[in-house]
Design a protein around this motif. Structure first.
Motif, short mmCIF file in Angstrom:
data_model
loop_
_atom_site.label_atom_id
_atom_site.label_comp_id
_atom_site.label_asym_id
_atom_site.label_seq_id
_atom_site.Cartn_x
_atom_site.Cartn_y
_atom_site.Cartn_z
N LEU A 1 -12.50 40.07 25.82
CA LEU A 1 -13.02 41.39 26.19
C LEU A 1 -14.54 41.35 26.35
O LEU A 1 -15.08 41.89 27.32
CB LEU A 1 -12.68 42.43 25.12
N ASP A 2 -15.21 40.73 25.39
CA ASP A 2 -16.67 40.67 25.42
C ASP A 2 -17.18 39.94 26.66
O ASP A 2 -18.14 40.38 27.31
CB ASP A 2 -17.21 40.00 24.16
N ALA A 3 -16.53 38.84 27.01
CA ALA A 3 -16.95 38.07 28.19
C ALA A 3 -16.73 38.87 29.47
O ALA A 3 -17.58 38.88 30.37
CB ALA A 3 -16.18 36.75 28.25
N ILE A 4 -15.61 39.58 29.54
CA ILE A 4 -15.31 40.36 30.75
C ILE A 4 -16.28 41.52 30.89
O ILE A 4 -16.82 41.76 31.97
CB ILE A 4 -13.84 40.84 30.73
N ILE A 5 -16.53 42.26 29.82
CA ILE A 5 -17.40 43.42 29.94
C ILE A 5 -18.84 43.00 30.20
O ILE A 5 -19.57 43.67 30.93
CB ILE A 5 -17.26 44.39 28.75
N ALA A 6 -19.27 41.86 29.67
CA ALA A 6 -20.61 41.35 29.98
C ALA A 6 -20.71 41.04 31.47
O ALA A 6 -21.72 41.35 32.10
CB ALA A 6 -20.91 40.10 29.14
N ALA A 7 -19.65 40.47 32.03
CA ALA A 7 -19.64 40.17 33.47
C ALA A 7 -19.66 41.46 34.29
O ALA A 7 -20.35 41.54 35.32
CB ALA A 7 -18.41 39.32 33.82
N VAL A 8 -18.90 42.47 33.87
CA VAL A 8 -18.88 43.74 34.58
C VAL A 8 -20.26 44.40 34.54
O VAL A 8 -20.77 44.85 35.57
CB VAL A 8 -17.81 44.69 33.97
N MET A 9 -20.87 44.44 33.37
CA MET A 9 -22.16 45.13 33.23
C MET A 9 -23.28 44.45 34.01
O MET A 9 -24.22 45.12 34.45
CB MET A 9 -22.54 45.25 31.75
N THR A 10 -23.19 43.14 34.20
CA THR A 10 -24.24 42.42 34.93
C THR A 10 -23.82 42.06 36.35
O THR A 10 -24.58 41.43 37.08
CB THR A 10 -24.62 41.12 34.18
N ASN A 11 -22.60 42.46 36.74
CA ASN A 11 -22.05 42.15 38.06
C ASN A 11 -22.02 40.63 38.30
O ASN A 11 -22.31 40.14 39.38
CB ASN A 11 -22.83 42.86 39.17
N LEU B 1 -20.06 37.81 39.03
CA LEU B 1 -18.75 37.49 39.60
C LEU B 1 -18.21 36.16 39.10
O LEU B 1 -17.02 36.04 38.79
CB LEU B 1 -18.83 37.50 41.13
N ALA B 2 -19.06 35.15 38.99
CA ALA B 2 -18.61 33.83 38.54
C ALA B 2 -18.06 33.90 37.11
O ALA B 2 -17.02 33.31 36.80
CB ALA B 2 -19.74 32.82 38.62
N ALA B 3 -18.73 34.64 36.24
CA ALA B 3 -18.26 34.79 34.86
C ALA B 3 -16.93 35.53 34.82
O ALA B 3 -16.04 35.19 34.04
CB ALA B 3 -19.30 35.52 34.01
N LEU B 4 -16.80 36.53 35.67
CA LEU B 4 -15.54 37.28 35.73
C LEU B 4 -14.40 36.39 36.20
O LEU B 4 -13.30 36.44 35.65
CB LEU B 4 -15.68 38.50 36.63
N LEU C 1 -10.92 40.87 43.84
CA LEU C 1 -11.49 40.99 42.50
C LEU C 1 -12.99 41.28 42.61
O LEU C 1 -13.52 42.17 41.93
CB LEU C 1 -11.24 39.72 41.69
N ASP C 2 -13.67 40.56 43.48
CA ASP C 2 -15.10 40.77 43.68
C ASP C 2 -15.39 42.18 44.17
O ASP C 2 -16.34 42.83 43.72
CB ASP C 2 -15.67 39.75 44.66
N MET C 3 -14.56 42.67 45.08
CA MET C 3 -14.75 44.01 45.63
C MET C 3 -14.56 45.07 44.53
O MET C 3 -15.38 45.98 44.40
CB MET C 3 -13.76 44.26 46.77
N VAL C 4 -13.50 44.93 43.73
CA VAL C 4 -13.24 45.88 42.66
C VAL C 4 -14.37 45.85 41.62
O VAL C 4 -14.87 46.89 41.20
CB VAL C 4 -11.87 45.61 41.99
N LEU C 5 -14.81 44.64 41.23
CA LEU C 5 -15.90 44.54 40.25
C LEU C 5 -17.18 45.16 40.79
O LEU C 5 -17.85 45.92 40.09
CB LEU C 5 -16.16 43.09 39.86
#
Length: 161
Positions: free
Chosen positions: A10-20, A22-25, A50-54
């Motif tokens: 969860l932490d890794a995904i939300i960090a990727a979302v908050m910073t946009n 894409l590679a981490a996501l 996935l990139d578009m949704v993020l």
């Protein structure tokens, strides 16, 4: 152990979302990826979608002035007879300068260990779609139409072969 795996994912995904990021996501989300709310659902079959949704979701969070996005694991356990799958539930809190942007909500997630990495493959947010625009209804409709066209083309090719 499953709680720690779930929370770190969860932490890794939300960090990727908050910073946009894409590679981490890409490293933490399995494809196809299924997301649903009380009102709609979306299947994300490709990296491009996935990139578009993020990117859309990241932009929405920025427009809403989100400064903090907490996801706290409440329960997680290995799936019976499958040590490569974890199912869990967490509480999501989306805040702007200490105030809720939306009321906290629960989310159920399934993780699978894919090529040695725990990845989210299914998410169900227990939230009203009007409060969380992560799933754009127009995108879901366009996706359904595109999949129908592709399916019809595949059938036509098989008939002509």
């Amino acid at each position: 152990m499953p709680v720690a795996i779930y929370q770190s994912t969860l932490d890794a995904i939300i960090a990727a979302v908050m910073t946009n990021d894409l590679a981490a996501l890409h490293r933490r989300v399995g494809l196809p990826h299924f997301i649903s709310t009380n009102a709609t659902q979306l299947i994300i079959p490709s990296i491009e979608e996935l990139d578009m949704v993020l990117s859309d979701y990241h932009s929405q969070l920025k427009r809403q002035g989100v400064t903090e996005y907490r996801r706290t694991c409440l329960k997680a356990e290995f799936q019976k007879h499958d040590p490569e799958t974890i199912v869990g539930v967490h509480r999501s809190e989306i805040l702007s300068h200490g105030k809720y942007v939306v009321e906290p909500f629960l989310c159920h997630v399934a993780l699978m260990k894919i090529e040695g990495v725990w990845k989210a493959v299914w998410e169900q947010a227990v939230v009203d779609q009007t409060h969380l625009e992560m799933l754009n209804p127009e995108l879901a409709l366009a996706q359904a139409k595109a999949h129908k066209v592709l399916e019809e083309r595949s059938k036509a090719k098989l008939r002509n072969a």
